[in-house]
Design a protein around this motif. Structure first.
Motif, PDB file in Angstrom:
ATOM      1  N   THR A 123       0.816  -1.218   0.000  1.00 50.78           N
ATOM      2  CA  THR A 123       0.000   0.000   0.000  1.00 50.78           C
ATOM      3  C   THR A 123       0.849   1.267   0.000  1.00 50.78           C
ATOM      4  OG1 THR A 123      -0.201   0.067   2.428  1.00 50.78           O
ATOM      5  CG2 THR A 123      -1.870  -1.179   1.219  1.00 50.78           C
ATOM      6  N   VAL A 124       2.162   1.114   0.026  1.00 48.60           N
ATOM      7  CA  VAL A 124       3.044   2.291   0.075  1.00 48.60           C
ATOM      8  C   VAL A 124       2.871   3.152  -1.168  1.00 48.60           C
ATOM      9  CG1 VAL A 124       5.471   3.048   0.040  1.00 48.60           C
ATOM     10  CG2 VAL A 124       4.749   1.239   1.609  1.00 48.60           C
ATOM     11  N   GLU A 125       2.855   2.529  -2.357  1.00 47.37           N
ATOM     12  CA  GLU A 125       2.727   3.313  -3.576  1.00 47.37           C
ATOM     13  C   GLU A 125       1.321   3.906  -3.715  1.00 47.37           C
ATOM     14  OE1 GLU A 125       2.582  -1.028  -5.138  1.00 47.37           O
ATOM     15  OE2 GLU A 125       3.195   0.071  -3.348  1.00 47.37           O
ATOM     16  N   ASP A 137       1.129  17.259  -6.240  1.00 45.09           N
ATOM     17  CA  ASP A 137       2.569  17.180  -6.453  1.00 45.09           C
ATOM     18  C   ASP A 137       2.935  15.741  -6.820  1.00 45.09           C
ATOM     19  OD1 ASP A 137       5.305  17.278  -6.498  1.00 45.09           O
ATOM     20  OD2 ASP A 137       5.549  18.044  -4.448  1.00 45.09           O
ATOM     21  N   PRO A 138       3.019  15.430  -8.134  1.00 44.12           N
ATOM     22  CA  PRO A 138       3.313  14.058  -8.577  1.00 44.12           C
ATOM     23  C   PRO A 138       4.620  13.488  -8.029  1.00 44.12           C
ATOM     24  CG  PRO A 138       2.601  15.425 -10.427  1.00 44.12           C
ATOM     25  CD  PRO A 138       2.828  16.353  -9.271  1.00 44.12           C
ATOM     26  N   ARG A 139       5.548  14.359  -7.629  1.00 44.10           N
ATOM     27  CA  ARG A 139       6.829  13.856  -7.130  1.00 44.10           C
ATOM     28  C   ARG A 139       6.664  13.088  -5.821  1.00 44.10           C
ATOM     29  NH1 ARG A 139      11.241  18.099  -6.499  1.00 44.10           N
ATOM     30  NH2 ARG A 139       9.542  19.244  -5.532  1.00 44.10           N
ATOM     31  N   LEU A 140       5.584  13.329  -5.083  1.00 39.84           N
ATOM     32  CA  LEU A 140       5.335  12.569  -3.858  1.00 39.84           C
ATOM     33  C   LEU A 140       5.087  11.097  -4.183  1.00 39.84           C
ATOM     34  CD1 LEU A 140       3.055  15.002  -1.823  1.00 39.84           C
ATOM     35  CD2 LEU A 140       5.481  14.518  -1.475  1.00 39.84           C
ATOM     36  N   PHE A 141       4.491  10.835  -5.334  1.00 39.15           N
ATOM     37  CA  PHE A 141       4.308   9.446  -5.771  1.00 39.15           C
ATOM     38  C   PHE A 141       5.656   8.845  -6.165  1.00 39.15           C
ATOM     39  CE2 PHE A 141       3.567   6.476  -9.366  1.00 39.15           C
ATOM     40  CZ  PHE A 141       2.977   5.452  -8.626  1.00 39.15           C
ATOM     41  N   ASP A 142       6.452   9.588  -6.927  1.00 45.38           N
ATOM     42  CA  ASP A 142       7.784   9.108  -7.310  1.00 45.38           C
ATOM     43  C   ASP A 142       8.622   8.805  -6.068  1.00 45.38           C
ATOM     44  OD1 ASP A 142       7.047   9.519  -9.954  1.00 45.38           O
ATOM     45  OD2 ASP A 142       7.888  11.546 -10.003  1.00 45.38           O
ATOM     46  N   HIS A 143       8.454   9.637  -5.048  1.00 48.12           N
ATOM     47  CA  HIS A 143       9.192   9.442  -3.804  1.00 48.12           C
ATOM     48  C   HIS A 143       8.777   8.135  -3.135  1.00 48.12           C
ATOM     49  CE1 HIS A 143      10.284  10.670   0.484  1.00 48.12           C
ATOM     50  NE2 HIS A 143      11.419  10.766  -0.185  1.00 48.12           N
ATOM     51  N   VAL A 145       7.651   5.481  -4.606  1.00 50.55           N
ATOM     52  CA  VAL A 145       8.145   4.362  -5.416  1.00 50.55           C
ATOM     53  C   VAL A 145       9.599   4.026  -5.064  1.00 50.55           C
ATOM     54  CG1 VAL A 145       8.662   3.610  -7.781  1.00 50.55           C
ATOM     55  CG2 VAL A 145       6.515   4.781  -7.285  1.00 50.55           C
ATOM     56  N   LEU A 146      10.350   5.012  -4.599  1.00 49.26           N
ATOM     57  CA  LEU A 146      11.731   4.761  -4.168  1.00 49.26           C
ATOM     58  C   LEU A 146      11.794   3.687  -3.079  1.00 49.26           C
ATOM     59  CD1 LEU A 146      13.416   8.288  -3.897  1.00 49.26           C
ATOM     60  CD2 LEU A 146      13.949   6.494  -5.540  1.00 49.26           C
ATOM     61  N   PHE A 147      10.738   3.596  -2.271  1.00 49.73           N
ATOM     62  CA  PHE A 147      10.717   2.625  -1.179  1.00 49.73           C
ATOM     63  C   PHE A 147      10.115   1.294  -1.606  1.00 49.73           C
ATOM     64  CE2 PHE A 147      10.543   6.867   0.680  1.00 49.73           C
ATOM     65  CZ  PHE A 147      11.601   6.804   1.574  1.00 49.73           C
ATOM     66  N   ARG A 148       9.706   1.178  -2.864  1.00 51.93           N
ATOM     67  CA  ARG A 148       9.102  -0.048  -3.356  1.00 51.93           C
ATOM     68  C   ARG A 148       9.955  -0.742  -4.409  1.00 51.93           C
ATOM     69  NH1 ARG A 148       6.401  -3.395  -2.600  1.00 51.93           N
ATOM     70  NH2 ARG A 148       4.522  -3.355  -3.836  1.00 51.93           N
ATOM     71  N   ASP A 149      10.640   0.030  -5.232  1.00 54.35           N
ATOM     72  CA  ASP A 149      11.472  -0.531  -6.293  1.00 54.35           C
ATOM     73  C   ASP A 149      12.895  -0.690  -5.762  1.00 54.35           C
ATOM     74  OD1 ASP A 149      13.318  -0.602  -8.593  1.00 54.35           O
ATOM     75  OD2 ASP A 149      11.508  -0.322  -9.780  1.00 54.35           O
ATOM     76  N   PHE A 294      17.261  10.106   1.342  1.00 57.18           N
ATOM     77  CA  PHE A 294      15.940   9.873   0.759  1.00 57.18           C
ATOM     78  C   PHE A 294      14.984  11.041   0.993  1.00 57.18           C
ATOM     79  CE2 PHE A 294      17.666   5.667   0.528  1.00 57.18           C
ATOM     80  CZ  PHE A 294      16.973   5.008  -0.466  1.00 57.18           C
ATOM     81  N   ASP A 295      15.486  12.113   1.582  1.00 56.10           N
ATOM     82  CA  ASP A 295      14.695  13.339   1.762  1.00 56.10           C
ATOM     83  C   ASP A 295      13.387  13.041   2.495  1.00 56.10           C
ATOM     84  OD1 ASP A 295      13.885  15.955   1.632  1.00 56.10           O
ATOM     85  OD2 ASP A 295      13.311  15.900  -0.481  1.00 56.10           O
ATOM     86  N   ILE A 296      13.510  12.432   3.685  1.00 55.20           N
ATOM     87  CA  ILE A 296      12.334  12.056   4.480  1.00 55.20           C
ATOM     88  C   ILE A 296      12.106  13.117   5.549  1.00 55.20           C
ATOM     89  CG2 ILE A 296      11.287  10.278   5.930  1.00 55.20           C
ATOM     90  CD1 ILE A 296      13.322   8.308   4.624  1.00 55.20           C
TER      91      ILE A 296
END
Length: 447
Positions: A123-125, A137-143, A145-149, A294-296
């Motif tokens: 459910t992360v993505e 802000d679509p980049r929040l989705f890209d961010h 995905v960094l934790f899934r791929d 990871f800019d968290i």
């Protein structure tokens, strides 16, 4: 004195100088996110299912809505849990998930929801896609995905200076064969004699699902099928494996738990053995490095590391969700605070410093050691529970949740599958917890 260099070479030199100046003046590397706060009067959406998290939200009186599979709707209705059923489509490309999430976003917006918190790995993505829509802000989705791929994740960690093994992406068995040979060639090992293993992993599965250890070229044909591709291929990292549960607020680690994997996939202990606990300052530094790289800004991360014999810390992977293995329950037992409440507080960008004040205990002030042993069926058919006679008499035994499933036929599952109950141990001394966590690995708890 005239130069003997050709005019075209001078031209290339001038262009190269211009390009260098351009690189020096422009910003390279990762783009920073703008971490916007949610609307203070809106609800939080819990994406997944966790009774403990629901209880935490109720206790803190934060308005919320649970979004999960239709299977949970009856329970939610019975217990007056605000609930929205949703079928999370599996095996969708990430760009399709972002599009599919728009319909869910519109429903949630109508229900006064403004922020999503993921519970499970899958459910992360979805939570990332929803927050991207909420914040425009679509980049929040890209961010997310960094934790899934796992390939993207490794690459980001590598760019940020964390120690990682050698890794590549593979599309075919021949890619794995080439990677296996190159790794062993670089280690001066002959593949036909004493090769080092390599690991083949699925890009976006949790735990051992999709994970294959390749110890020889024969393993490539024996263990891999088309379902294993595309994949992440990585070199073997030797050492003790640990996970960390880091609660983050304002880009800083507020509390760090270290979990020792006693037998990978089966058992874990909180806090770890004294020799690992001594490395806490160095481990904390690596975890904060992940937060920075990871800019968290807020939330909880669940990174895994390998600790080599010389004390070197290697990054394995990182998740943005509650850990498995009942680790939160072990933390609750040994540290005396509620990690589920702390998780909600840290994941809510509106949480104030005053609300976090006094929530976390001293990382070094723990009350003994707690361990969990996950029990998996060892056969396809089971007729009952087979509890060892000495289990409940063990001085470190705490409790167990073993049960007989509703059906005797166990479905074939990826990795270790789903554990059918857990055995919990507790003792003031770590060795007295590690010993039973190791001893019962070979016991078949089901007949």
């Amino acid at each position: 004195m005239p130069s003997n260099e050709p005019l075209q070479d001078l031209s290339f030199k001038r262009n190269d100088q211009i390009d260098r100046k351009h690189l020096q003046t422009r910003k390279t590397g990762p783009k920073k996110l703008e971490h916007k706060k949610r609307h203070p009067e809106k609800k939080i959406a819990l994406i997944g299912w966790s009774v403990a998290s629901i209880e935490a939200l109720d206790k803190m009186k934060r308005p919320y809505l649970v979004v999960s599979l239709p299977d949970f709707e009856e329970y939610a209705t019975t217990h007056n849990i605000p609930f929205l059923p949703w079928e999370f489509s599996r095996d969708l490309p990430y760009e399709d998930i972002f599009k599919h999430a728009e319909a869910l976003y519109r429903k949630l917006k109508e229900l006064e929801v403004d922020h999503a918190i993921p519970i499970f790995e899958e459910t992360v993505e979805w939570a990332g896609a929803l927050n991207a829509h909420f914040r425009d802000d679509p980049r929040l989705f890209d961010h997310a995905v960094l934790f899934r791929d796992k390939a993207l994740m490794k690459r980001r960690a590598h760019i940020g200076g964390l120690r990682v093994g050698v890794f590549e992406e593979g599309e075919t068995k021949e890619d794995v064969r080439r990677f296996f040979r190159r790794v062993n060639q670089s280690l001066l090992r002959h593949p036909e004699q004493d090769p080092d293993p390599v690991h083949v992993k699925a890009f976006n599965k949790a735990g051992a699902a999709g994970h294959r250890i390749i110890r020889s070229e024969a393993d490539i044909d024996r263990k891999l099928t088309d379902n294993n591709f595309p994949c992440l291929m990585e070199s073997h990292l030797e050492g003790v494996e640990i996970s960390c549960e880091a609660f983050i607020r304002g880009g800083k680690v507020q509390f760090l738990n270290i979990t020792e994997y006693v037998v990978f996939g089966y058992s874990m202990m909180v806090p770890p053995s004294p020799e690992i606990e001594e490395l806490r300052p160095a481990i904390r530094e690596e975890v904060q490095k992940i937060v920075d790289v990871f800019d968290i800004d807020h939330g909880i991360i669940h990174p895994e590391f390998f600790l080599s014999n010389d004390g070197t810390i290697y990054f394995g992977e990182v998740a943005y969700r509650i850990p498995g293995g009942h680790i939160f329950d072990l933390m609750k037992k040994t540290y005396g605070f509620n990690p589920y409440e702390a998780h909600i507080l840290c994941c809510d960008p509106n949480t104030t410093e005053e609300e976090l004040d006094g929530v976390f205990p001293d990382e070094k002030s723990f009350n003994g050691h707690a361990g969990s042993f996950l029990v998996y069926p060892k056969s396809d058919y089971i007729s009952g529970v087979n509890i060892p006679k000495d289990l409940e008499d063990h001085p470190s035994f705490d409790k167990h949740t073993l049960f007989h499933p509703g059906v005797s036929k166990i479905q074939e599952q990826e990795g270790y599958g789903n554990h059918l109950g857990t055995v919990f141990f507790y003792n003031e001394l770590s060795d007295h917890v590690k010993q039973p966590l190791t001893d019962y690995v070979d016991h078949d708890f089901f007949m």
